[in-house]
Design a protein around this motif. Structure first.
Motif, mmCIF file in Angstrom:
data_model
loop_
_atom_site.group_PDB
_atom_site.id
_atom_site.type_symbol
_atom_site.label_atom_id
_atom_site.label_comp_id
_atom_site.label_asym_id
_atom_site.label_seq_id
_atom_site.Cartn_x
_atom_site.Cartn_y
_atom_site.Cartn_z
ATOM 1 N N ASP A 15 0.818 -1.214 0.000
ATOM 2 C CA ASP A 15 0.000 0.000 0.000
ATOM 3 C C ASP A 15 0.854 1.267 0.000
ATOM 4 O O ASP A 15 0.645 2.177 0.809
ATOM 5 N N VAL A 16 1.786 1.357 -0.918
ATOM 6 C CA VAL A 16 2.739 2.465 -0.961
ATOM 7 C C VAL A 16 2.008 3.779 -1.217
ATOM 8 O O VAL A 16 1.205 3.894 -2.134
ATOM 9 N N GLY A 17 2.277 4.753 -0.361
ATOM 10 C CA GLY A 17 1.679 6.074 -0.493
ATOM 11 C C GLY A 17 0.382 6.261 0.253
ATOM 12 O O GLY A 17 -0.214 7.338 0.224
ATOM 13 N N ALA A 18 -0.083 5.245 0.942
ATOM 14 C CA ALA A 18 -1.397 5.309 1.593
ATOM 15 C C ALA A 18 -1.456 6.263 2.781
ATOM 16 O O ALA A 18 -2.548 6.616 3.212
ATOM 17 N N THR A 19 -0.323 6.726 3.315
ATOM 18 C CA THR A 19 -0.392 7.726 4.385
ATOM 19 C C THR A 19 -0.893 9.065 3.847
ATOM 20 O O THR A 19 -1.264 9.945 4.621
ATOM 21 N N ALA A 20 -0.926 9.227 2.519
ATOM 22 C CA ALA A 20 -1.417 10.467 1.906
ATOM 23 C C ALA A 20 -2.940 10.507 1.840
ATOM 24 O O ALA A 20 -3.519 11.551 1.555
ATOM 25 N N SER A 21 -3.582 9.374 2.109
ATOM 26 C CA SER A 21 -5.042 9.335 2.029
ATOM 27 C C SER A 21 -5.605 8.435 3.125
ATOM 28 O O SER A 21 -5.213 8.540 4.267
ATOM 29 N N GLY A 100 7.032 17.807 3.935
ATOM 30 C CA GLY A 100 7.357 16.594 4.659
ATOM 31 C C GLY A 100 7.601 15.432 3.727
ATOM 32 O O GLY A 100 7.758 15.604 2.519
ATOM 33 N N PHE A 101 7.617 14.247 4.306
ATOM 34 C CA PHE A 101 7.885 13.037 3.525
ATOM 35 C C PHE A 101 7.290 11.831 4.238
ATOM 36 O O PHE A 101 6.998 11.875 5.433
ATOM 37 N N ALA A 102 7.140 10.779 3.470
ATOM 38 C CA ALA A 102 6.738 9.493 4.043
ATOM 39 C C ALA A 102 7.786 8.466 3.657
ATOM 40 O O ALA A 102 8.340 8.513 2.561
ATOM 41 N N GLY A 113 5.000 -1.263 6.914
ATOM 42 C CA GLY A 113 4.061 -0.169 6.763
ATOM 43 C C GLY A 113 4.763 1.109 6.371
ATOM 44 O O GLY A 113 5.861 1.092 5.818
ATOM 45 N N GLU A 114 4.113 2.215 6.698
ATOM 46 C CA GLU A 114 4.574 3.521 6.224
ATOM 47 C C GLU A 114 4.363 4.572 7.300
ATOM 48 O O GLU A 114 3.442 4.463 8.108
ATOM 49 N N ALA A 134 0.934 7.037 10.622
ATOM 50 C CA ALA A 134 1.568 5.763 10.283
ATOM 51 C C ALA A 134 0.526 4.652 10.237
ATOM 52 O O ALA A 134 -0.465 4.694 10.953
ATOM 53 N N PHE A 135 0.782 3.688 9.374
ATOM 54 C CA PHE A 135 0.050 2.431 9.433
ATOM 55 C C PHE A 135 1.093 1.332 9.462
ATOM 56 O O PHE A 135 2.136 1.425 8.815
ATOM 57 N N SER A 136 0.828 0.304 10.274
ATOM 58 C CA SER A 136 1.827 -0.752 10.421
ATOM 59 C C SER A 136 1.194 -2.028 10.936
ATOM 60 O O SER A 136 0.098 -2.027 11.489
ATOM 61 N N GLN A 137 1.931 -3.097 10.742
ATOM 62 C CA GLN A 137 1.611 -4.391 11.340
ATOM 63 C C GLN A 137 2.934 -5.089 11.629
ATOM 64 O O GLN A 137 3.948 -4.789 10.990
#
Length: 165
Positions: A15-21, A100-102, A113-114, A134-137
């Motif tokens: 899910d690359v880039g999903a912290t943007a949405s 900023g950046f992710a 995650g990201e 952030a999202f992670s597992q």
């Protein structure tokens, strides 16, 4: 693990880039914000520090990176005590009022995650706001086993990120 080893590694999540949405399902999600000052000058200072991995360094991580400032594709190796966290910058935000950046996790990281590090300027209130999302597992057996502790540590570190700027 060495910084030079990271270039050949793939990201560990789809899910690359999903912290943007919207965060993807199946992950633990975290979003924290904090007002860190007021005024355009403060925004420029905090944004510049953030792009030099200032949130990470200010939170106590030793940071190695393939570029001095965050750029898409920059490999980052963060160290917190004996734990190393290999990541890659997956996108950069460079707007007049948001910077900023992710980065996303690489093999060898305790989670997959990201994480987004953002500084924004609110014209209506003149406030400068730092944000971490952030999202992670869990990715390693020990992070799965210690998931409640890992989740708590992520919250503690996120708070430290926000205070760092």
């Amino acid at each position: 693990m060495k910084l030079s080893d990271l270039a050949a590694l793939p990201l560990t999540y789809p899910d690359v880039g999903a912290t943007a949405s919207t965060p993807p399902p199946g992950y633990h999600f975290l979003r924290r914000t904090s007002v860190i000052g007021c005024g355009r000058e403060r925004f420029e200072q905090a944004a510049a520090a953030g792009m030099r991995f200032g949130m990470l360094r200010g939170a106590g991580l030793r940071v190695e990176s393939t570029t001095p400032t965050a750029e898409e594709g920059t490999d980052v190796l963060g160290h917190l005590g004996p734990v190393s966290a290999p990541c890659r910058v997956v996108y950069v935000i460079d707007e007049p009022d948001r910077r900023g950046f992710a980065y996303g996790t690489l093999p060898g990281h305790a989670v997959r995650g990201e994480e987004l590090f953002l500084v924004r300027f609110d014209h209506a209130t003149d406030q400068v706001i730092a944000e971490v999302a952030a999202f992670s597992q869990p990715a390693a057996w020990w992070s799965r086993l210690g998931a409640p502790v890992t989740s708590l540590m992520q919250k503690v570190i996120a708070g430290r990120y926000l205070k760092a700027l």
